[in-house]
Scaffold this active site. Structure first.
Site, mmCIF file in Angstrom:
data_model
loop_
_atom_site.group_PDB
_atom_site.id
_atom_site.type_symbol
_atom_site.label_atom_id
_atom_site.label_comp_id
_atom_site.label_asym_id
_atom_site.label_seq_id
_atom_site.Cartn_x
_atom_site.Cartn_y
_atom_site.Cartn_z
ATOM 1 N N HIS A 24 0.840 -1.208 0.000
ATOM 2 C CA HIS A 24 0.000 0.000 0.000
ATOM 3 C C HIS A 24 0.878 1.262 0.000
ATOM 4 C CE1 HIS A 24 -3.029 -2.664 2.339
ATOM 5 N NE2 HIS A 24 -3.566 -2.469 1.153
ATOM 6 N N SER A 135 -2.779 -7.900 3.348
ATOM 7 C CA SER A 135 -3.010 -7.705 4.788
ATOM 8 C C SER A 135 -3.479 -9.017 5.421
ATOM 9 C CB SER A 135 -4.071 -6.632 5.017
ATOM 10 O OG SER A 135 -3.689 -5.422 4.430
#
Ligand code: PNS
Length: 171
Positions: A24, A135
């Site tokens: 990210h 994640s």
């Protein structure tokens, strides 16, 4: 015929960010070379349950991008397009990893555009180092005592170790 141009170079980068990963971070940094401003938006994904609270997730991102110009962090409950309409942004920014991301991303982009015309979703291909980073996998590996160092920023790493009660000397 001339098409009406967007006069905003603000992009919203929405996601669950539970937690933010180096993948990210890479998308945000690369996106900030294209857009004047990026709003990193911690949004709700109703199909996911979260490990970190919205406040914790925002805090991680704020710490990481402290001092960076043109990167703002916010959170939102509800439809992304409702936030979008009041934000002054013209674009949704998303990262794309493997082909497996494509269908989900395509659906979301089309659904968002169906609801408001003046919106475009722009995709940046994931950096090759982060191709396999997610994640979800990071939480799974960390929860079972595996090493995730180097896949997440240091502040997130420390908090993951704390959450899962793991001594922080793991590689
Ligand atoms: O990181 P994620 O979980 O892939 O991000 C998905 C997210 C949060 C961007 C998406 O679920 C979202 O936009 N949530 C807000 C609610 C909404 O607008 N849902 C309809 C999407 S078409």
């Amino acid at each position: 015929m001339m098409q009406e141009k967007f006069n905003s170079k603000i992009a919203i980068y929405p996601g669950s960010f539970d937690p933010i990963t180096n993948g990210h971070v890479d998308i945000i940094k690369r996106g900030s070379r294209i857009f004047d401003e990026i709003i990193v938006l911690v949004a709700q994904n109703p199909s996911k349950s979260s490990l970190f609270s919205v406040d914790e997730r925002c805090q991680f991102i704020r710490e990481i991008f402290q001092g960076y110009e043109g990167i703002r962090v916010d959170c939102h409950e509800g439809l992304l397009i409702d936030y979008f309409k009041n934000s002054g942004a013209s674009t949704i920014l998303r990262g794309m990893r493997a082909l497996s991301d494509f269908e989900y991303e395509f659906q979301m982009a089309l659904m968002n555009r169906r609801q408001t015309k003046n919106i475009e979703t722009v995709f940046l291909m994931s950096g090759y180092r982060w191709f396999y980073t997610s994640s979800k996998l990071i939480k799974e590996v960390a929860s079972l005592g595996g090493s995730v160092r180097g896949l997440v920023p240091e502040n997130v790493h420390n908090k993951l170790m704390e959450k899962f009660n793991i001594k922080n000397n793991r590689k």
